[in-house]
Design a protein around this motif. Structure first.
Motif, PDB file in Angstrom:
ATOM      1  N   GLY A  12      80.523 -21.739 -64.309  1.00 57.04           N
ATOM      2  CA  GLY A  12      81.436 -21.221 -65.898  1.00 57.04           C
ATOM      3  C   GLY A  12      80.370 -21.684 -66.973  1.00 57.04           C
ATOM      4  N   SER A  13      81.001 -22.341 -67.919  1.00 57.42           N
ATOM      5  CA  SER A  13      80.350 -22.530 -69.249  1.00 57.42           C
ATOM      6  C   SER A  13      78.856 -23.704 -69.594  1.00 57.42           C
ATOM      7  CB  SER A  13      81.142 -22.804 -70.605  1.00 57.42           C
ATOM      8  OG  SER A  13      82.086 -24.221 -70.170  1.00 57.42           O
ATOM      9  N   LEU A  14      78.944 -23.715 -68.765  1.00 54.85           N
ATOM     10  CA  LEU A  14      77.680 -24.723 -68.194  1.00 54.85           C
ATOM     11  C   LEU A  14      76.256 -23.919 -67.834  1.00 54.85           C
ATOM     12  CD1 LEU A  14      78.299 -27.724 -66.177  1.00 54.85           C
ATOM     13  CD2 LEU A  14      77.704 -27.678 -69.207  1.00 54.85           C
ATOM     14  N   LEU A  15      75.499 -23.737 -68.741  1.00 55.83           N
ATOM     15  CA  LEU A  15      74.221 -22.469 -68.944  1.00 55.83           C
ATOM     16  C   LEU A  15      73.221 -23.507 -68.614  1.00 55.83           C
ATOM     17  CD1 LEU A  15      75.783 -20.469 -69.538  1.00 55.83           C
ATOM     18  CD2 LEU A  15      74.556 -19.687 -71.050  1.00 55.83           C
ATOM     19  N   GLY A  16      72.187 -22.907 -68.288  1.00 53.49           N
ATOM     20  CA  GLY A  16      70.864 -24.032 -67.823  1.00 53.49           C
ATOM     21  C   GLY A  16      69.828 -22.628 -68.260  1.00 53.49           C
ATOM     22  N   VAL A  17      69.213 -23.262 -69.892  1.00 46.04           N
ATOM     23  CA  VAL A  17      68.054 -21.997 -69.278  1.00 46.04           C
ATOM     24  C   VAL A  17      66.500 -22.393 -69.032  1.00 46.04           C
ATOM     25  CG1 VAL A  17      66.812 -21.083 -71.649  1.00 46.04           C
ATOM     26  CG2 VAL A  17      69.370 -21.294 -71.592  1.00 46.04           C
ATOM     27  N   PHE A  18      65.808 -21.627 -67.678  1.00 42.15           N
ATOM     28  CA  PHE A  18      65.391 -22.238 -67.581  1.00 42.15           C
ATOM     29  C   PHE A  18      63.829 -21.572 -67.401  1.00 42.15           C
ATOM     30  CE2 PHE A  18      63.037 -23.424 -63.498  1.00 42.15           C
ATOM     31  CZ  PHE A  18      62.834 -24.846 -63.467  1.00 42.15           C
ATOM     32  N   ALA A  71      56.336 -26.059 -73.271  1.00 43.95           N
ATOM     33  CA  ALA A  71      55.905 -24.737 -74.198  1.00 43.95           C
ATOM     34  C   ALA A  71      56.610 -23.440 -74.000  1.00 43.95           C
ATOM     35  CB  ALA A  71      54.452 -24.621 -74.465  1.00 43.95           C
ATOM     36  N   ALA A  72      56.919 -23.091 -73.278  1.00 45.72           N
ATOM     37  CA  ALA A  72      57.562 -21.380 -73.664  1.00 45.72           C
ATOM     38  C   ALA A  72      59.387 -21.643 -74.482  1.00 45.72           C
ATOM     39  CB  ALA A  72      57.802 -20.850 -72.090  1.00 45.72           C
ATOM     40  N   TYR A  73      59.602 -22.805 -73.532  1.00 46.30           N
ATOM     41  CA  TYR A  73      60.860 -23.244 -74.016  1.00 46.30           C
ATOM     42  C   TYR A  73      60.775 -23.308 -75.850  1.00 46.30           C
ATOM     43  CZ  TYR A  73      65.744 -24.723 -74.861  1.00 46.30           C
ATOM     44  OH  TYR A  73      66.733 -25.166 -75.570  1.00 46.30           O
ATOM     45  N   ALA A  74      60.014 -24.241 -75.999  1.00 44.13           N
ATOM     46  CA  ALA A  74      59.936 -24.924 -77.759  1.00 44.13           C
ATOM     47  C   ALA A  74      60.103 -23.304 -78.638  1.00 44.13           C
ATOM     48  CB  ALA A  74      58.691 -26.068 -77.919  1.00 44.13           C
TER      49      ALA A  74
END
Ligand SMILES: *Cc1c(COP(=O)(O)O)cnc(C)c1O
Length: 435
Positions: free
Chosen positions: A358-364, A382-385
């Motif tokens: 739904g409206s929960l996303l995981g940017v992984f 580090a990539a996420y940052a």
């Protein structure tokens, strides 16, 4: 990362805040320690946008960790709050607003007959655990690694060495004796739970679980996991506590555990049901909940519990959560997930997944959507940052930690989806770094 994505006014505010607030913040994740740099200080929010103290505008994808599902300052909720506030801020005595919000919850959640309001999600889960222990007259509770259930002592625990051994405190200040009755198992591992029930079945008061785990990036329950927990609990005479502080009223009108084929004995809520004001609630079937004082011997109380302003904000928020609104949230979230997944691929990011419920996303930034905490920890921080700071510079406020979920609000419309799609490619290129 020490990129200066924050402006001079935010920097000044942070300096001043650090002199009088611990680390300059009131909740650790806000400090930006997980992504580097300084936190952005906000002055106001309206609809899909936050404005910081430097006058910069951001599309908000934190949504107060899910609480502001309708976006910021939705007129109907603000009206309800104004009306309630003008009639008195707190009574410390019953008011109809409490049962009016409770009725909405009971109508929407088949596993809840009685509700008790508290002032935070932490308190809700802590109290539900107490009720489960009182009801079963047992001591042990089982939780899953990476599941967050607030910061009450007994739940600030991580797995000990062997599977079925007592947990270790996950914070200084929590004595071993307080977590000795907490067992911590890997999420999605029904076999481990089965073994723990074989060994400790008679001692287990409750299993507490996030039906969709949204505090370790985003981890979906595998098929059969939640019904399996319910079955094991039922067989052993333990209670199932569905912690729906995030998922409640976000993924559908009501709770989500029932949609996965499980029936919980106790359900906890927070965040959305207060419409952005401080709240928590726990509920369940009458037979269990009636153990709570004043009807039963399980003590739990709150000076500001059922606060009339909070109840009004909650009721106005739930009234706005129509089937059409959930359809919009679903469509918008799917569009964002698709745009970002494509942008990551086109940017040549190796190892990226974007699980979504739904409206929960995981940017992984990792090899595949995580199934448990161990896999969630394998994220490329580090990539996420780098991704986070580039998005921030381009007017998108994401969770300042790679282990948190991303929250879409219904105020995000086609214009914002377009902006989010355009902001992503440069951020993914920065995230990829040079190879
Ligand atoms: C946020 C959260 C809590 C704690 O709620 P607070 O209001 O922050 O105390 C408990 N459980 C889950 C699943 C949460 O996401």
């Amino acid at each position: 990362m020490t990129r200066r994505s924050e402006g001079p006014a935010s920097r000044a505010a942070f300096r001043r805040a650090q002199r009088v607030l611990v680390g300059g913040v009131d909740s650790p994740v806000r400090s930006f320690r997980a992504v580097g740099g300084h936190p952005v200080f906000f002055a106001r929010g309206r609809g899909a946008y936050l404005r910081d103290v430097d006058g910069r505008r951001y599309i908000d994808l934190v949504s107060s960790w899910g609480a502001t599902v309708l976006g910021h300052a939705p007129p109907a909720v603000v009206r309800a709050v104004r009306t309630a506030a003008a009639g008195g801020l707190s009574f410390g005595a019953p008011s109809p607003r409490e049962h009016e919000l409770a009725e909405r919850i009971v109508r929407a959640v088949p596993t809840v007959e009685r509700v008790r309001f508290v002032t935070s999600g932490t308190e809700a889960v802590m109290s539900a655990v107490r009720v489960a222990r009182g009801f079963t007259r047992r001591a042990k509770i089982v939780k899953f690694a990476g599941g967050y259930h607030g910061h009450s002592d007994g739940l600030l625990a991580r797995a000990g060495s062997g599977l079925a051994t007592a947990a270790i405190a996950d914070s200084d200040g929590v004595p071993p004796s307080v977590v000795q009755d907490t067992l911590v198992l890997p999420y999605n591992d029904l076999l481990a739970l089965e073994r723990v029930f074989e060994r400790y079945g008679e001692e287990i008061a409750a299993v507490v679980v996030e039906p969709v785990a949204a505090n370790m990036n985003l981890v979906r329950p595998e098929d059969g996991f939640l019904p399996g927990i319910a079955r094991l609990c039922r067989r052993a005479g333990a209670l199932l506590i569905a912690d729906e502080v995030i998922t409640g009223f976000r993924l559908r009108r009501g709770a989500i555990h029932t949609e996965y084929g499980a029936r919980a004995d106790l359900v906890t809520f927070g965040k959305i049901i207060g419409g952005g004001l401080p709240v928590g609630a726990y509920g369940g079937r009458a037979e269990v909940m009636d153990r709570v004082a004043p009807l039963g011997p399980v003590y739990q109380a709150g000076t500001l519990a059922g606060n009339p302003v909070v109840m009004a904000a909650g009721a106005a928020t739930l009234d706005a959560l129509t089937p059409a609104l959930y359809r919009t949230l679903e469509r918008t979230s799917a569009q964002i997930a698709q745009a970002w997944t494509e942008a990551a691929r086109e940017a040549g990011v190796e190892g990226f997944a974007l699980p979504r419920v739904g409206s929960l996303l995981g940017v992984f930034f990792g090899p595949a959507a995580p199934r448990d905490y161990r896999e969630a920890l394998a994220v490329d921080r580090a990539a996420y940052a780098r991704f986070f700071h580039t998005m921030l510079s381009n007017g998108v406020y994401l969770p300042p930690s790679p282990l948190e979920a991303t929250f879409v609000s219904s105020a995000i419309g086609p214009t914002e989806v377009g902006r989010l799609a355009r902001a992503a490619p440069p951020a993914f290129r920065t995230a990829r770094g040079s190879r």
